[in-house]
Enzyme design. Sequence first.
Site, PDB file in Angstrom:
ATOM      1  NE  ARG A 263      -3.777  -2.419   2.478  1.00  0.00           N
ATOM      2  CZ  ARG A 263      -4.542  -2.582   3.383  1.00  0.00           C
ATOM      3  NH1 ARG A 263      -4.684  -1.594   4.118  1.00  0.00           N
ATOM      4  NH2 ARG A 263      -5.282  -3.856   3.414  1.00  0.00           N
ATOM      5  NE  ARG A 278      -1.045   4.963   9.561  1.00  0.00           N
ATOM      6  CZ  ARG A 278      -2.557   4.741   9.239  1.00  0.00           C
ATOM      7  NH1 ARG A 278      -3.058   4.459   8.052  1.00  0.00           N
ATOM      8  NH2 ARG A 278      -3.239   4.819  10.456  1.00  0.00           N
ATOM      9  CD  GLU A 350      -8.048  -1.329  10.607  1.00  0.00           C
ATOM     10  OE1 GLU A 350      -7.975  -2.140   9.855  1.00  0.00           O
ATOM     11  OE2 GLU A 350      -7.999  -0.149  10.493  1.00  0.00           O
ATOM     12  CB  SER A 353     -11.559  -3.997   8.411  1.00  0.00           C
ATOM     13  OG  SER A 353     -11.288  -2.855   9.000  1.00  0.00           O
TER      14      SER A 353
END
Length: 417
Positions: A263, A278, A350, A353
């Site tokens: 990503r 991240r 998180e 999901s």
Amino acid sequence: MLDINRIVSNPEDLIESLKKRGIVSTQIEEKIKSVNEIQKKLKWEAEELRAERNRVSKEVGILKSQGKDISEISANMKLVGERIKAIEESLAKEEESLNELNLGLPNLLDPSVPEGKSEEDNVLVKSWGEVPKFSYSPKTHYDIGEALKIFDFERGVKLSGARFYTYRGLAAKIERALMNLMLDTHTSENGYEEMWVPVLVNDESMTATGQLPKFADDFYRLEKDGLNLIPTAEVPLTNYYRDEIISEKDLPISVCAHTSCFRREAGSYGKDTRGIIRVHQFQKVELVKFVAPEESTTEHERMLSHAESILQKLKLPYRVMLLCSRDMSAASAKTYDIEVWMPGLGRYMEISSVSNFKDYQARRGKIRYKSKEGKNLLVHTLNGSGLAIGRTLAAVMENYQLEDGTFSIPEVLKEYL
């Protein structure tokens, strides 16, 4: 991608859903109505012209048999044929215009999704486990990892640039152990079939799951080859049945895969710049289900429990949040986030999901099933992280840390080390 017939006949559902997502819908609504009206008018005209052509064709046959001149009638019918062809071309353009608009529309929200403006409006569903208490100030995973020389961020940057990292020794072994724990649990206990899939996919695959055309800046693309690095195994797993018809007796289909994920993290500059939270490349085990529409709500809850089961095995405290309307992905109709407690960071993070896309992805990818009545119907697709492995490693290090700067190994992982 939405059901155009439903939108046209009942635009209120779309308007309300877009409003809850914070999207101004006036132009969208007007465009859909305009295209629909143009299509109706053109279709009516084409039908009238075809009827006229059929009627005249019968007359021509009679006139020819009587030896009469049909040149003028033939010339007029040629013009009618040209007009029908022009109408068909116009209809194709309007259809393409409507399809492009539809590809950019987000999914309709499930009625149970709370309205909200940000993550602050997400709703707590449940909490599990005891948050650990320390007699000292707990360290972050990156401080622990660097001190033990099992994380090497500097060489990760040297190799690839910012937000890349390397593991050494124990960190690499635990990551592999976590991967095996997750895959073994999901295949042996939760009913998933393990798959091995490509991490490079074509544009059709990215379009079907909703990354294209709207989110092209969020992933890496190899222009020369027309391929894209996957942001998650959701893409190849969901597209496995693209353009296919599944037998109803085979539903539900539950599959999982471990892959590297890539990503750009566009728009996340300044967020979690330290550590492995991240980053641009990470490992993840993904869960995907193909189910009959009437089963998707139940299967969504079941998938959530499957993702939770990994954290429960690791005895990591977590909470489940129901995401509000403006904190969800565009493709999802309803999403739960599982957030694990990170004592070093001092917050929940998180780690999974779990989303129900209903027929949104299936319509884009033409993923259907044949019902007992012989009808081809759209499946519902679901996916969830089961789990993000790097974040799970970080959570283990922070929750199991010891005062001397080391950390203990969760009991369930020992057989894998």
